[in-house]
Motif scaffolding. Structure first.
Motif, mmCIF file in Angstrom:
data_model
loop_
_atom_site.group_PDB
_atom_site.id
_atom_site.type_symbol
_atom_site.label_atom_id
_atom_site.label_comp_id
_atom_site.label_asym_id
_atom_site.label_seq_id
_atom_site.Cartn_x
_atom_site.Cartn_y
_atom_site.Cartn_z
ATOM 1 N N ALA A 22 0.834 -1.212 0.000
ATOM 2 C CA ALA A 22 0.000 0.000 0.000
ATOM 3 C C ALA A 22 0.865 1.256 0.000
ATOM 4 N N VAL A 23 2.004 1.214 0.691
ATOM 5 C CA VAL A 23 2.915 2.353 0.719
ATOM 6 C C VAL A 23 3.594 2.520 -0.631
ATOM 7 N N GLU A 24 4.038 1.418 -1.209
ATOM 8 C CA GLU A 24 4.657 1.471 -2.536
ATOM 9 C C GLU A 24 3.693 2.048 -3.571
ATOM 10 N N GLU A 25 2.457 1.580 -3.538
ATOM 11 C CA GLU A 25 1.460 2.066 -4.505
ATOM 12 C C GLU A 25 1.227 3.563 -4.347
ATOM 13 N N ALA A 26 1.131 4.038 -3.100
ATOM 14 C CA ALA A 26 0.906 5.466 -2.857
ATOM 15 C C ALA A 26 2.099 6.297 -3.329
ATOM 16 N N ILE A 27 3.304 5.824 -3.060
ATOM 17 C CA ILE A 27 4.510 6.545 -3.478
ATOM 18 C C ILE A 27 4.571 6.658 -4.997
ATOM 19 N N LEU A 28 4.331 5.548 -5.678
ATOM 20 C CA LEU A 28 4.416 5.555 -7.144
ATOM 21 C C LEU A 28 3.289 6.383 -7.758
#
Length: 219
Positions: free
Chosen positions: A204-210
């Protein structure tokens, strides 16, 4: 019948960005200490560094995404809302007021921060408010300064049960089983270079960052 005192802790950091190392350590600390609640508290101002800058509010949102529905972990934004300089002792005073005098209140720090303890603001007040639990890395040894030995004095205890006999004032060195060697600096570098950060931080953090383009601008 005496009620069991609540056990609460605070774990501060820049969380820039939050990653599996932070979260796994938080979970293992909560389990080891038997905490009812562990407040993960983003610091308002991370150390100065080059572009891109991710705001405190955005780091808070990433922390919330990373914690998700994990029981006992709480993303706490109080230091971001505070005016002026933010000191740990102020946060501990607020938590002590909220949880009451008999609560077992713990401040969790890393070993490197522990070595700098004599330079902290109002460190004696800190011990009057909370215990100090130091996340020690297995196999990692570093010499204590004379000032640190004097400061810790007779406060150090051997285990969690001894620590939790009182509401505050103890020091416990706690070895965590995982202690993942994941660095937020490394994650930011990979993002700047357009490389994968999969499995270094929650999906979820990776998706938000990207999606938001955080950490990806290059000067």
């Amino acid at each position: 019948m005496n009620s069991v005192p609540i056990k609460a802790g605070m774990l501060g950091g820049t969380f820039d960005p939050i990653h599996h190392g932070h979260l796994r350590s938080a979970l293992e600390v909560r389990e080891a200490l038997g905490l009812d609640q562990l407040h993960m508290i983003p610091a308002p101002k991370p150390p100065l560094r080059g572009a891109p800058q991710v705001s405190a509010e955005q780091r808070m949102a990433l922390l919330q995404a990373g914690i998700g529905t994990t029981p006992g972990l709480y993303a706490d934004s109080r230091e971001l809302r505070r005016e002026g300089p933010s000191y740990s002792v102020d946060t501990l005073a607020e938590l002590r007021a909220e949880y009451g005098e008999q609560a077992r209140l713990v401040m969790v720090i890393g070993f490197d921060a522990f070595l700098r303890l004599p330079q902290w603001q109002q460190v004696d007040t800190l011990f009057s408010l909370a215990h100090l639990v130091v996340m020690a890395r297995p196999g990692y040894q570093a010499s204590w300064s004379d000032e640190l030995r004097e400061l810790v004095g007779q406060r150090e205890v051997e285990g969690v049960d001894a620590l939790m006999q009182r509401p505050n004032g103890g020091v416990l060195l706690l070895s965590l089983p995982s202690m993942m060697a994941i660095s937020a600096t490394y994650i930011r570098q990979r993002l700047r270079e357009g490389k994968s950060v999969r499995y270094l931080l929650p999906e979820a953090v990776e998706e938000a960052i990207l999606h938001k383009g955080f950490y990806q601008d290059v000067e």
